[in-house]
Design an enzyme around this catalytic site. Sequence first.
Site, mmCIF file in Angstrom:
data_model
loop_
_atom_site.group_PDB
_atom_site.id
_atom_site.type_symbol
_atom_site.label_atom_id
_atom_site.label_comp_id
_atom_site.label_asym_id
_atom_site.label_seq_id
_atom_site.Cartn_x
_atom_site.Cartn_y
_atom_site.Cartn_z
ATOM 1 N N HIS A 85 0.794 -1.222 0.000
ATOM 2 C CA HIS A 85 0.000 0.000 0.000
ATOM 3 C C HIS A 85 0.832 1.280 0.000
ATOM 4 O O HIS A 85 0.340 2.329 0.401
ATOM 5 C CB HIS A 85 -0.982 0.015 1.175
ATOM 6 C CG HIS A 85 -1.904 -1.156 1.174
ATOM 7 N ND1 HIS A 85 -2.910 -1.307 0.230
ATOM 8 C CD2 HIS A 85 -1.957 -2.260 1.963
ATOM 9 C CE1 HIS A 85 -3.553 -2.440 0.472
ATOM 10 N NE2 HIS A 85 -2.989 -3.037 1.499
ATOM 11 N N ASN A 102 7.714 -8.856 3.558
ATOM 12 C CA ASN A 102 6.617 -7.922 3.320
ATOM 13 C C ASN A 102 6.606 -6.905 4.449
ATOM 14 O O ASN A 102 6.567 -7.292 5.624
ATOM 15 C CB ASN A 102 5.273 -8.640 3.354
ATOM 16 C CG ASN A 102 4.986 -9.439 2.136
ATOM 17 O OD1 ASN A 102 5.854 -10.150 1.624
ATOM 18 N ND2 ASN A 102 3.756 -9.374 1.681
ATOM 19 N N ASN A 112 16.479 3.436 19.383
ATOM 20 C CA ASN A 112 17.001 4.670 19.982
ATOM 21 C C ASN A 112 18.503 4.585 20.190
ATOM 22 O O ASN A 112 19.128 5.568 20.572
ATOM 23 C CB ASN A 112 16.326 4.939 21.326
ATOM 24 C CG ASN A 112 14.877 5.326 21.152
ATOM 25 O OD1 ASN A 112 14.536 6.069 20.241
ATOM 26 N ND2 ASN A 112 14.022 4.808 22.021
ATOM 27 N N ALA A 145 -1.171 -7.663 12.706
ATOM 28 C CA ALA A 145 -1.445 -6.230 12.674
ATOM 29 C C ALA A 145 -1.487 -5.628 14.079
ATOM 30 O O ALA A 145 -1.994 -6.237 15.014
ATOM 31 C CB ALA A 145 -2.772 -5.976 11.974
#
Length: 182
Positions: A85, A102, A112, A145
């Site tokens: 996307h 992916n 950091n 996700a």
Amino acid sequence: MRAGYNAGEYIKSDCYRYIGRSDTAGCVRLYLKSSVFRWHVAFRLSNAHGISRFLGHLLWIINGSKSRIMIPRKTRIGLGLYIGHGGPVVVNATAVIGNNCNLSQFTTIGSNHDNSAKIGDNVYIGPNVCIVENVTIGNNVTIGAGSVVTKDIPDNATAAGNYARVLNYDNPRRYIKNPWKQ
């Protein structure tokens, strides 16, 4: 990037991940159609040598200002990268990403302390995933996700959650479409 780096093979492998073929005509059509693939070509050529590197830097300047993909040119990425996307994707320069990976939209691989993640081959990273600091993600892994990964994930695992934990070992590689065979 490394000795013997063949930008053409990397570009073909990335093209194959998107359209399932790597012939010149298909790659040219994809280049003309997809801003993400234009980013791929600029990234791969900028890691080449000689005139290809120069061309890559020019393409990087042209495409980089429009891109929502923030991956430094010196980041080590294997063959067959797929960015879903069009991003946005943010990756620390010290990350190492394996073959046939992916990266979905809103992925962040950060650090950091300039010691980012090492990601294996055939890894699917779902949307809105944040991978933090020096973790190792094994081969053939799916990260679900919205996950926040702060600990190592073993080979062949599906992990998800905040903080991510292994859910199962049930064929996590199924989300890797058109893997590039080396």
